[in-house]
Design an enzyme around this catalytic site. Structure first.
Site, short mmCIF file in Angstrom:
data_model
loop_
_atom_site.label_atom_id
_atom_site.label_comp_id
_atom_site.label_asym_id
_atom_site.label_seq_id
_atom_site.Cartn_x
_atom_site.Cartn_y
_atom_site.Cartn_z
N HIS A 123 -12.61 -8.58 5.41
CA HIS A 123 -12.07 -7.72 4.36
C HIS A 123 -12.72 -8.12 3.04
CE1 HIS A 123 -9.06 -6.21 1.48
NE2 HIS A 123 -8.57 -5.44 2.45
N ASP A 200 -8.34 -16.25 6.29
CA ASP A 200 -7.57 -15.10 5.84
C ASP A 200 -6.63 -14.71 6.97
OD1 ASP A 200 -6.52 -12.65 5.13
OD2 ASP A 200 -8.45 -11.63 4.92
N GLN A 203 -3.68 -10.51 8.64
CA GLN A 203 -3.42 -9.69 9.82
C GLN A 203 -2.95 -10.52 11.01
OE1 GLN A 203 -3.40 -6.45 9.80
NE2 GLN A 203 -4.26 -6.19 7.75
N LYS A 226 2.75 -7.32 4.32
CA LYS A 226 2.33 -6.96 5.68
C LYS A 226 3.28 -7.53 6.73
CE LYS A 226 -2.53 -6.70 4.33
NZ LYS A 226 -2.65 -5.24 4.24
N CYS A 366 -11.70 -1.40 3.36
CA CYS A 366 -12.14 -2.55 2.56
C CYS A 366 -13.01 -3.49 3.40
CB CYS A 366 -10.96 -3.31 1.97
SG CYS A 366 -10.07 -2.37 0.73
#
Length: 415
Positions: A123, A200, A203, A226, A366
């Site tokens: 991303h 990261d 997700q 999220k 993104c």
């Protein structure tokens, strides 16, 4: 997971509505998740009973607000298995967390000739901060490429990560292809070369059990919205020794110890990195979201999503008019699935699906370097979460069939 999924959906009143005269089928969870009543109630309770600024106040409301804020930090600590609350920094979200690392650790430790390694599936939030850092420092940015199945090429990773590498930054799970990356193996590889590992987890944390100590990552970033928390709240996990050595990210109130006319000293961890009035209510909401997820059990959350992926993914890959990007094996997938209907622009597909009440996302998500690698401009993306059901999967499939029928003349031309 609750045995009756309708009980779970009852916690999310936003799902009980019609969109374009059709029942809402919300499949845009990779962008943001809906909030259960329990999170909304926690926010309402805070604002109606405890609202005050934190830490320095001695009156009762300030003490209650401080307790609620720091209790949320303890909940995060337990949820991701950080070693201690001092390793949990509240931020605006994953983007803010990653920029914090690049602007502090990166600025202090990257020099000309050093190398930073990321993956091509990142991303922009885990790409542009490193891109701009190497430009400022005259360093080098390298990309780990993909296998033909849309997974991280670990052989390429072994080539790219060398003794010149100072930072490796990779997503735990792709926000486009649903690929789950072998973070523990990458971390071991990075450490063998003296580099740190930045992950990261935006997700991953909402969808699977995450243990930062088992992964041995040096930094781990994720967003609250999220995982059913409010927007504007996120987390940066960092190992204590690294955080302690890093300079502050921003300056002002809360992050100081003493301020004199010409010099200042900084507060202890984690407050050194939390300048100004933080999103106190957001942290309380994040704590409530963690309570909700832990009540379900993260292994059950993951199992529920896998059950839906096991139904949806094979149906998409079996359709000759649909191109699916990323792993086709449901076992190697999160609930994020990117696809295109051949011959149709993904924005047209998303608009047609919306007319059937089905909410998906369309665009480059993104991740423009990934799109370039795949030879694409954009994709449609369906993403599942705990309140989605088999009925949602069936509605998506029916809506895709109707979309193909509506645009049949365009599809004939494409073949």
């Amino acid at each position: 997971m609750k045995t009756d999924i309708s009980d779970l959906r009852g916690d999310f009143p936003i799902l009980d509505q019609l969109v374009n005269n059709e029942p809402l089928t919300y499949l845009d969870n990779a962008a943001t998740a809906q909030k259960p009543n329990q999170v909304v109630a926690a926010l309402t309770h805070f604002y109606q009973t405890d609202n005050a600024n934190v830490h320095r106040g001695v009156h009762t409301l300030a003490e209650r607000a401080t307790a609620a804020y720091e209790d949320a930090r303890h909940k995060v600590t337990h949820f991701i298995n950080a070693a201690e609350p001092a390793e949990v920094i509240f931020t605006k979200g994953a983007t803010d967390s990653l920029n914090l690392v690049a602007s502090t650790y990166g600025e202090a430790n990257i020099e000309a000739g050093d190398e930073i390694v990321i993956s091509i599936m990142e991303h922009h939030s885990n790409l542009i901060p490193w891109q701009q850092l190497v430009l400022r420092k005259h360093a080098t940015l390298k990309y780990i490429e993909l296998t033909p199945t849309g997974e991280l090429d670990m052989t390429d990773a072994e080539t790219k990560i060398t003794d010149k590498t100072k930072i490796v930054a990779v997503a735990h799970a792709s926000n486009v292809m649903g690929t789950v990356n072998p973070i523990a193996a990458l971390t071991k590889m990075a450490h063998q070369h003296g580099a740190i590992m930045v992950c990261d987890g935006a997700q991953a944390v909402p969808h699977m059990p995450v243990d930062v100590q088992a992964l041995d990552v040096d930094f781990y970033a994720f967003s609250g919205h999220k995982m059913m928390a409010p927007t504007g709240i996120g987390v940066l996990y960092g190992k204590r020794d690294l955080l302690a050595a890093m300079p502050p990210y921003q300056f002002g109130g809360e992050m100081i110890n003493f301020v004199h006319r010409y010099e200042s000293t900084w507060n202890e961890l984690p407050w050194k990195f939390e300048a100004g009035t933080q999103n106190i209510a957001g942290a309380v909401g994040l704590g409530a979201a963690i309570d909700y997820l832990e009540n379900l059990g993260m292994t059950n959350v993951q199992a529920h999503e896998h059950q839906l992926v096991n139904s949806l993914l094979p149906q998409l890959t079996a359709d000759r008019q649909i191109e699916v990007y990323g792993p086709h094996d449901p076992a190697r997938h999160t609930g994020v699935i990117a696809f295109n209907i051949k011959g149709l622009h993904p924005h047209d597909v998303a608009t047609a699906l919306d007319m059937e009440g089905v909410a998906v996302r369309a665009g480059h998500h993104c991740a423009q370097p990934l799109m370039e690698t795949l030879g694409l401009v954009a994709t449609a993306r369906a993403s599942l979460y705990i309140y989605n059901t088999q009925d949602d999967v069936d509605r998506l499939i029916r809506a895709l069939i109707e979309t193909k029928e509506f645009f049949s003349h365009e599809l004939i031309k494409a073949e």
